[in-house]
Write an enzyme that holds these catalytic residues in place. Structure first.
Site, PDB file in Angstrom:
ATOM      1  N   GLY A 268      10.257 -20.138 -18.598  1.00 58.29           N
ATOM      2  CA  GLY A 268      10.173 -21.585 -18.654  1.00 58.29           C
ATOM      3  C   GLY A 268      10.910 -22.292 -17.540  1.00 58.29           C
ATOM      4  O   GLY A 268      10.991 -21.796 -16.411  1.00 58.29           O
TER       5      GLY A 268
ATOM      6  N   PHE B 248      -0.354 -18.476   6.069  1.00 59.36           N
ATOM      7  CA  PHE B 248       0.459 -17.786   5.060  1.00 59.36           C
ATOM      8  C   PHE B 248      -0.273 -16.503   4.693  1.00 59.36           C
ATOM      9  O   PHE B 248      -1.396 -16.542   4.189  1.00 59.36           O
ATOM     10  CB  PHE B 248       0.639 -18.679   3.836  1.00 59.36           C
ATOM     11  CG  PHE B 248       1.365 -18.041   2.676  1.00 59.36           C
ATOM     12  CD1 PHE B 248       2.700 -17.696   2.783  1.00 59.36           C
ATOM     13  CD2 PHE B 248       0.718 -17.821   1.468  1.00 59.36           C
ATOM     14  CE1 PHE B 248       3.386 -17.130   1.709  1.00 59.36           C
ATOM     15  CE2 PHE B 248       1.385 -17.251   0.384  1.00 59.36           C
ATOM     16  CZ  PHE B 248       2.721 -16.909   0.513  1.00 59.36           C
TER      17      PHE B 248
ATOM     18  N   ASP C   3      -4.120 -19.853   3.532  1.00 58.59           N
ATOM     19  CA  ASP C   3      -3.554 -18.695   2.859  1.00 58.59           C
ATOM     20  C   ASP C   3      -4.489 -17.498   2.977  1.00 58.59           C
ATOM     21  O   ASP C   3      -5.698 -17.603   2.714  1.00 58.59           O
ATOM     22  CB  ASP C   3      -3.353 -18.992   1.369  1.00 58.59           C
ATOM     23  CG  ASP C   3      -2.261 -20.020   1.113  1.00 58.59           C
ATOM     24  OD1 ASP C   3      -1.494 -20.310   2.047  1.00 58.59           O
ATOM     25  OD2 ASP C   3      -2.177 -20.520  -0.025  1.00 58.59           O
TER      26      ASP C   3
ATOM     27  N   GLY D  99       9.774 -18.782 -14.256  1.00 60.15           N
ATOM     28  CA  GLY D  99       8.615 -17.965 -14.579  1.00 60.15           C
ATOM     29  C   GLY D  99       8.277 -18.021 -16.051  1.00 60.15           C
ATOM     30  O   GLY D  99       8.204 -19.099 -16.656  1.00 60.15           O
TER      31      GLY D  99
ATOM     32  N   ASP E  13       4.043 -25.022  -7.088  1.00 60.43           N
ATOM     33  CA  ASP E  13       3.620 -26.302  -6.520  1.00 60.43           C
ATOM     34  C   ASP E  13       2.923 -27.155  -7.580  1.00 60.43           C
ATOM     35  O   ASP E  13       3.131 -28.372  -7.655  1.00 60.43           O
ATOM     36  CB  ASP E  13       2.681 -26.074  -5.331  1.00 60.43           C
ATOM     37  CG  ASP E  13       3.307 -25.204  -4.251  1.00 60.43           C
ATOM     38  OD1 ASP E  13       4.547 -25.177  -4.160  1.00 60.43           O
ATOM     39  OD2 ASP E  13       2.551 -24.558  -3.508  1.00 60.43           O
TER      40      ASP E  13
ATOM     41  N   ASN F  29      13.392 -22.211  -7.712  1.00 61.00           N
ATOM     42  CA  ASN F  29      13.184 -21.218  -8.758  1.00 61.00           C
ATOM     43  C   ASN F  29      14.512 -20.525  -9.006  1.00 61.00           C
ATOM     44  O   ASN F  29      15.533 -20.874  -8.394  1.00 61.00           O
ATOM     45  CB  ASN F  29      12.051 -20.245  -8.405  1.00 61.00           C
ATOM     46  CG  ASN F  29      12.353 -19.390  -7.182  1.00 61.00           C
ATOM     47  OD1 ASN F  29      13.509 -19.135  -6.841  1.00 61.00           O
ATOM     48  ND2 ASN F  29      11.309 -18.945  -6.505  1.00 61.00           N
TER      49      ASN F  29
ATOM     50  N   PHE G  75       4.913 -15.975   7.038  1.00 64.81           N
ATOM     51  CA  PHE G  75       4.421 -17.320   7.318  1.00 64.81           C
ATOM     52  C   PHE G  75       4.488 -17.592   8.818  1.00 64.81           C
ATOM     53  O   PHE G  75       5.540 -17.430   9.435  1.00 64.81           O
ATOM     54  CB  PHE G  75       5.255 -18.360   6.563  1.00 64.81           C
ATOM     55  CG  PHE G  75       4.680 -19.745   6.590  1.00 64.81           C
ATOM     56  CD1 PHE G  75       3.762 -20.150   5.636  1.00 64.81           C
ATOM     57  CD2 PHE G  75       5.044 -20.658   7.569  1.00 64.81           C
ATOM     58  CE1 PHE G  75       3.221 -21.422   5.655  1.00 64.81           C
ATOM     59  CE2 PHE G  75       4.509 -21.923   7.605  1.00 64.81           C
ATOM     60  CZ  PHE G  75       3.597 -22.307   6.633  1.00 64.81           C
TER      61      PHE G  75
ATOM     62  N   SER H 206       4.519 -28.265   4.405  1.00 59.96           N
ATOM     63  CA  SER H 206       3.545 -27.427   5.107  1.00 59.96           C
ATOM     64  C   SER H 206       2.111 -27.672   4.664  1.00 59.96           C
ATOM     65  O   SER H 206       1.841 -27.979   3.503  1.00 59.96           O
ATOM     66  CB  SER H 206       3.889 -25.950   4.908  1.00 59.96           C
ATOM     67  OG  SER H 206       3.830 -25.608   3.532  1.00 59.96           O
TER      68      SER H 206
END
Length: 327
Positions: free
Chosen positions: A228, A102, A12, A225, A257, A195, A116, A8
């Site tokens: 780690g 977004f 934002d 997060g 990202d 994640n 989105f 994408s």
């Protein structure tokens, strides 16, 4: 190492709600949610997963190729990406749709609720990889980041058919994908990025155990997060890399990202998975401490300091030959 990034491109709209979403949720009424959050702040920034990854790779000196769809309003954004080392010649410009949007609200606990709008991204399914890869003389890896689902499937199939190594990053689009589509996006990936929540969703969608997934991919990288990053490969003990220390999170948008870009830069330079993840974590903190996914500044001495504080002098020394030359 030349990297092509698909996915994408978006604008934002980032808002901040000073309360907590959880405090507004009423048990037993969640099937009838009708809420409005009064935001204190609004920032309009450049974004989109593919554009964020490509820009960070460009700033690290890797000259990535961006393959994506944008609208007629892309001119200024395109100049910005090119000024940061991104090849945008293969960005398709829609004649009828605007660049994707977004819209995201972040609460006091850094939880996010987002919507989105695909816009021009809906045309990404018409794009073929081979003409671009031929134009640039070949690539070593194709990143298949969140995109129009049809485009993600098409790009993955083309990579397998033509023998292009690829990294699967289904991320937010897992919510839109069925089991067969998810399995198709994962099968044969050299790298799989998720994640922690997406890892659980991927297992649920595919019906595969972690072992099943690792039988089908080279390396599974899961960001956790503040806990780690976990790096898993078949027949090897999983490796956990702690998060880099941060002075505080201003905006979580784009942190994942940036991690991906730092990790891939490390792979491109042949540093190894652990060191690559350390750079990814350090670069992510730079983004987390700024508002917007692309508004951060990168300096070699700052990254080396973050690596030193987080992982010791040896880690910083490993990166020192690369960063002053590339940033």
């Amino acid at each position: 190492m030349r990297i092509a990034v698909t996915g994408s491109i978006a604008t934002d709209h980032l808002m901040v709600f000073p309360g907590r979403f959880a405090e507004q949720m009423i048990t037993g009424q969640l099937e009838k949610v009708s809420l409005s959050f009064l935001a204190d702040e609004l920032e309009v920034r450049r974004g989109g997963v593919a554009a964020n990854i490509a820009l960070a790779l460009g700033r690290l000196g890797l000259a990535p190729v961006l393959i994506a769809a944008a609208g007629s309003d892309f001119a200024g954004y395109g100049r910005w990406l090119r000024s940061n080392g991104v090849d945008t010649q293969s960005v398709w410009l829609s004649e009828t749709r605007r660049t994707a949007r977004f819209v995201c609200t972040t609460d006091a606990d850094q939880n996010q609720i987002a919507t989105f709008y695909a816009g021009a991204m809906a045309e990404a399914g018409d794009l073929e990889l081979e003409p671009t890869i031929r134009r640039v003389g070949g690539v070593d890896l194709v990143v298949i980041a969140p995109n129009d689902p049809e485009a993600m499937v098409r790009h993955t199939d083309e990579c397998r058919r033509r023998g292009y190594a690829f990294a699967a990053d289904p991320s937010q689009q897992l919510a839109r994908l069925g089991g067969d589509e998810t399995r198709g996006l994962v099968e044969g990936a050299r790298y799989l990025f998720t994640n922690e929540y997406e890892a659980a969703m991927l297992r649920e969608r595919t019906g595969w155990s972690e072992s099943d997934v690792l039988d089908r991919v080279g390396t599974w990288v899961t960001t956790k997060g503040a806990a780690g990053v976990r790096i898993a490969e078949a027949s090897r003990p999983a490796l956990t890399v702690p998060a880099a220390p941060t002075t505080g999170v201003a905006d979580p948008t784009g942190g994942g990202d940036a991690f991906r870009a730092g990790f891939l830069a490390g792979i491109a330079w042949g540093i190894g998975h652990e060191r690559a993840a350390q750079l990814g974590c350090a670069l992510a903190t730079v983004v987390l401490e700024s508002v917007g996914a692309q508004e951060y500044e990168v300096a070699s001495n700052d990254l080396l300091s973050r690596l030193d504080k987080g992982y010791g002098a040896t880690a910083a020394q490993t990166w020192e030959p690369h960063l002053p030359r590339l940033i």
